[in-house]
Enzyme design. Sequence first.
Site, mmCIF file in Angstrom:
data_model
loop_
_atom_site.group_PDB
_atom_site.id
_atom_site.type_symbol
_atom_site.label_atom_id
_atom_site.label_comp_id
_atom_site.label_asym_id
_atom_site.label_seq_id
_atom_site.Cartn_x
_atom_site.Cartn_y
_atom_site.Cartn_z
ATOM 1 N N ASP A 30 29.542 20.202 12.713
ATOM 2 C CA ASP A 30 30.814 20.303 13.434
ATOM 3 C C ASP A 30 30.819 19.437 14.687
ATOM 4 O O ASP A 30 31.814 18.809 15.021
ATOM 5 C CB ASP A 30 31.080 21.753 13.862
ATOM 6 C CG ASP A 30 31.421 22.618 12.662
ATOM 7 O OD1 ASP A 30 31.467 22.052 11.541
ATOM 8 O OD2 ASP A 30 31.625 23.828 12.844
ATOM 9 N N GLU A 32 29.333 16.708 15.361
ATOM 10 C CA GLU A 32 29.521 15.285 15.086
ATOM 11 C C GLU A 32 30.985 15.012 14.738
ATOM 12 O O GLU A 32 31.571 14.021 15.170
ATOM 13 C CB GLU A 32 28.627 14.889 13.915
ATOM 14 C CG GLU A 32 28.291 13.423 13.885
ATOM 15 C CD GLU A 32 27.231 13.162 12.829
ATOM 16 O OE1 GLU A 32 27.464 12.305 11.984
ATOM 17 O OE2 GLU A 32 26.182 13.867 12.839
ATOM 18 N N ASP A 34 33.528 16.706 15.781
ATOM 19 C CA ASP A 34 34.301 16.787 17.024
ATOM 20 C C ASP A 34 34.208 15.500 17.828
ATOM 21 O O ASP A 34 35.184 15.037 18.408
ATOM 22 C CB ASP A 34 33.810 17.951 17.899
ATOM 23 C CG ASP A 34 34.116 19.290 17.244
ATOM 24 O OD1 ASP A 34 34.955 19.317 16.315
ATOM 25 O OD2 ASP A 34 33.503 20.291 17.648
ATOM 26 N N ARG A 131 60.650 28.157 0.048
ATOM 27 C CA ARG A 131 61.477 28.398 -1.126
ATOM 28 C C ARG A 131 62.936 28.665 -0.747
ATOM 29 O O ARG A 131 63.855 28.230 -1.419
ATOM 30 C CB ARG A 131 60.951 29.570 -1.948
ATOM 31 C CG ARG A 131 61.912 29.780 -3.129
ATOM 32 C CD ARG A 131 61.356 30.623 -4.216
ATOM 33 N NE ARG A 131 61.079 31.946 -3.734
ATOM 34 C CZ ARG A 131 60.272 32.779 -4.332
ATOM 35 N NH1 ARG A 131 59.658 32.414 -5.423
ATOM 36 N NH2 ARG A 131 60.071 33.982 -3.848
ATOM 37 N N GLU A 165 51.162 28.091 -2.658
ATOM 38 C CA GLU A 165 51.310 29.208 -1.740
ATOM 39 C C GLU A 165 50.574 28.905 -0.443
ATOM 40 O O GLU A 165 49.395 28.543 -0.465
ATOM 41 C CB GLU A 165 50.687 30.433 -2.423
ATOM 42 C CG GLU A 165 51.189 31.754 -1.938
ATOM 43 C CD GLU A 165 52.477 32.192 -2.638
ATOM 44 O OE1 GLU A 165 53.046 31.401 -3.423
ATOM 45 O OE2 GLU A 165 52.916 33.318 -2.375
ATOM 46 N N TYR A 217 49.604 25.363 -7.239
ATOM 47 C CA TYR A 217 49.510 25.893 -8.601
ATOM 48 C C TYR A 217 50.632 25.467 -9.536
ATOM 49 O O TYR A 217 50.734 25.973 -10.632
ATOM 50 C CB TYR A 217 49.427 27.419 -8.566
ATOM 51 C CG TYR A 217 50.485 28.100 -7.717
ATOM 52 C CD1 TYR A 217 51.838 27.997 -8.033
ATOM 53 C CD2 TYR A 217 50.120 28.857 -6.608
ATOM 54 C CE1 TYR A 217 52.801 28.615 -7.260
ATOM 55 C CE2 TYR A 217 51.081 29.478 -5.830
ATOM 56 C CZ TYR A 217 52.414 29.350 -6.167
ATOM 57 O OH TYR A 217 53.376 29.966 -5.408
ATOM 58 N N LYS A 279 50.456 31.959 -17.531
ATOM 59 C CA LYS A 279 51.396 30.880 -17.876
ATOM 60 C C LYS A 279 51.063 30.318 -19.248
ATOM 61 O O LYS A 279 49.879 30.124 -19.564
ATOM 62 C CB LYS A 279 51.285 29.743 -16.843
ATOM 63 C CG LYS A 279 51.609 30.178 -15.434
ATOM 64 C CD LYS A 279 51.314 29.085 -14.415
ATOM 65 C CE LYS A 279 51.624 29.590 -13.011
ATOM 66 N NZ LYS A 279 51.152 28.705 -11.951
ATOM 67 N N CYS A 397 52.990 61.943 29.620
ATOM 68 C CA CYS A 397 51.793 61.245 29.150
ATOM 69 C C CYS A 397 50.691 62.262 28.828
ATOM 70 O O CYS A 397 50.363 63.095 29.674
ATOM 71 C CB CYS A 397 51.317 60.272 30.228
ATOM 72 S SG CYS A 397 49.740 59.516 29.837
HETATM 73 S S1 IVH Z 1 53.944 30.053 -10.487
HETATM 74 C C1 IVH Z 1 57.797 28.402 -12.130
HETATM 75 N N1 IVH Z 1 51.524 30.732 -9.768
HETATM 76 O O1 IVH Z 1 54.456 34.538 -6.707
HETATM 77 C C2 IVH Z 1 56.547 29.041 -11.691
HETATM 78 N N2 IVH Z 1 53.340 31.617 -8.512
HETATM 79 O O2 IVH Z 1 56.383 36.555 -7.577
HETATM 80 C C3 IVH Z 1 56.508 29.273 -10.244
HETATM 81 N N3 IVH Z 1 52.649 33.012 -6.588
HETATM 82 O O3 IVH Z 1 57.339 32.558 -6.286
HETATM 83 C C4 IVH Z 1 55.488 30.173 -9.687
HETATM 84 N N4 IVH Z 1 50.477 32.803 -6.896
HETATM 85 O O4 IVH Z 1 55.380 32.383 -4.521
HETATM 86 C C5 IVH Z 1 52.836 30.870 -9.518
HETATM 87 N N5 IVH Z 1 49.297 31.198 -9.203
HETATM 88 C C6 IVH Z 1 50.614 31.341 -8.952
HETATM 89 C C7 IVH Z 1 51.093 32.107 -7.884
HETATM 90 C C8 IVH Z 1 52.469 32.245 -7.697
HETATM 91 C C9 IVH Z 1 51.439 33.332 -6.133
HETATM 92 C C10 IVH Z 1 53.910 33.476 -5.969
HETATM 93 C C11 IVH Z 1 54.976 32.423 -5.878
HETATM 94 C C12 IVH Z 1 56.090 32.959 -6.737
HETATM 95 C C13 IVH Z 1 55.852 34.430 -6.628
HETATM 96 C C14 IVH Z 1 56.545 35.180 -7.737
#
Ligand code: IVH
Length: 657
Positions: A30, A32, A34, A131, A165, A217, A279, A397
Amino acid sequence: MSKERLKELRELLTRYNYEYHVLDKPTIPDSEYDQLFRELQDLEAKYPELDDPSSPTKKVGYEVLESFNKVVHDRPMLSLGNVFSYEELKDWARKIEEVFPKVEYCVEYKIDGLAMSLIYEDGLFRQAVTRGDGVEGEDVTSNVRTIKSIPLKIDYTQRYDIRGEVYMPKKAFERVNSQRRADGEEEFANPRNAAAGSIRQLDSRIAASRGLDGFWYHVPEDPNASNHYDSLMYARKLGFKVNDTIRLYDNIEDVWKRIEETAGIRHDLPYEIDGMVIKVNDYRQQETLGFTSRIPKWAIAYKFPAEEARTKVEDMFITVGRTGKCTPNARFEPVKVAGTTISYATLHNEDYIKEKDIRIGDTIIVRKAGDIIPEVVRAIRENRDGSQVPFEFPKFCPVCGGKLVRYEDEAAHFCINTDCEARLVFGIAHFASRDAMNIDGLGEKKVQAFFNEGILRSFEDIYTLFNKKDIILNIDKFGLKSYENLVEAIENSKKNSLERLLFGLGIRQVGEKAARILASSFRTMDGLMNASLEDLSAIKDIGPITAQGIVDFFKDENNQRIINELKLLGLNMEYIDNSVSSDNPFAGKTVVLTGTLSIYSRKEATELLENMGANVAGSVSKNTDYVIYGEAAGSKLTKANELGVKALSEEEFRNML
Ligand code: IVH
């Protein structure tokens, strides 16, 4: 040559930043880092024409905004549908598998922070947008730029929109809250609120100080990949912090196993997660499944059940803090929640208790807010048998019996008796605390013990404790060595720089940061005590409420007496500038003072200048570098103007300090 060095330093520091904050693998110490950072700062000051918003130095925050601009997202920022059980998750997967018999699921942590979109153009970080309502968010670029792990440059020149996030790690949350506690400010309820509150700051230096971080993400319609997982791997290659627990599964049973496993370890993570996100990995499958108006059909969030427990309120009681603030608390039968046993929770204030209608004897549901702070969720009214008693907020009090006051627009009650034992004990302990006068060995328990003996009732008493050897040595477990160490620590504290004393005095609204600003601006206690409301308000970072608080404090005769006594006891009342070096504007300069000074006395101004290495001269000549003038300045100022010597008003002088 040094311009090349400047470029080289930017690249080096960007790489070190990445190794430290994204890879979690620092390659240099650290100290270095700084040193190189300071070298770069110096070079940037020398070559302002080479300004670059993607320089690593911009991570400390440098912009203060009036408000946040609204920005429409390229593509809407969607939310997710939720499931709360295995059954619901299986239902969601079944519908997908009816369309595609073979599906790959990508499973990720659901980070508990606030969603953010980052925009890059021509390889440079351009914008960060919250958002908002999904269609339009707020431009919080200046704050998000300060997050150390976010790359300001990427090796990709097309427009790139990556979403993720912003969150506050648990450690940073505890640090921020303990700082707020010390500063007498309201604490954040959980890390998510703390992250959101930090991103909403108009002064980016505040956001920079909060230790925020981000996980990324989602890249909508990424042309660099044919599936979600690969798109995140591509993002990781570009330098983004992608959570490394992301995994692929080819059936929903395994997804569920993973969820159950994670539920067991989530409290051990250094950040909060409130669920898992599942997903469909393949982009073509995603496209076929599509969206509803608000959420994608190809992704779902599994939310962990909030870990709650049921217990019984045994009692409610008030604690009085050093400012006199009275906080009601519930004591309940000990229960285990989210890994630890809890038996107390704050009830915040009278309105909170009324709104939740919590009574002594009630069966209640408790949980840990943000998994950290115990919180009463609600009382179970059906369980009442008539023996429950509503809590009457006391009028007096509980410590000193003084009348409690609830100011207009404030939710809290205050004990306004400055002699209240709780206020004195906590106030003295605060005075002696590490960030204030730093008197080791004078914590709350010791202060209470000395208070009980009648030898410590005020700040001034601290400095006569050396006279009370016999009494102190008689106190249980107080040995000679501890006594000697304490006396030495007290003696050393007299030499502290002014800001420690200012913070220790517990002036309303004056936390550690404000104390530092005041001390470095006014330099001496007298300078500060004589400052008018206008003088104080003119100082950047001192708001009108703080300014008024300071004026009120010094107007009070009792406070004046305390300060006077501390002065007589030998406490230093001046700012000691450790950063004084040859790079201050007065080092090696010849300065002349003229006219009637009002912020400082002649003597003080001379001392300040001499401490900075200036030569204070009596008459103006062509060798004079600065003339500092006060009221009714006469011939010396005229001469300075004739000779083209720089003239500074007393105020300008103070601002330069
Ligand atoms: S995907 C279209 N992945 O959770 C897909 N969201 O309750 C968009 N969040 O609005 C979101 N971790 O703010 C995704 N690994 C993750 C996430 C995540 C947290 C949040 C995000 C989203 C909210 C929905």
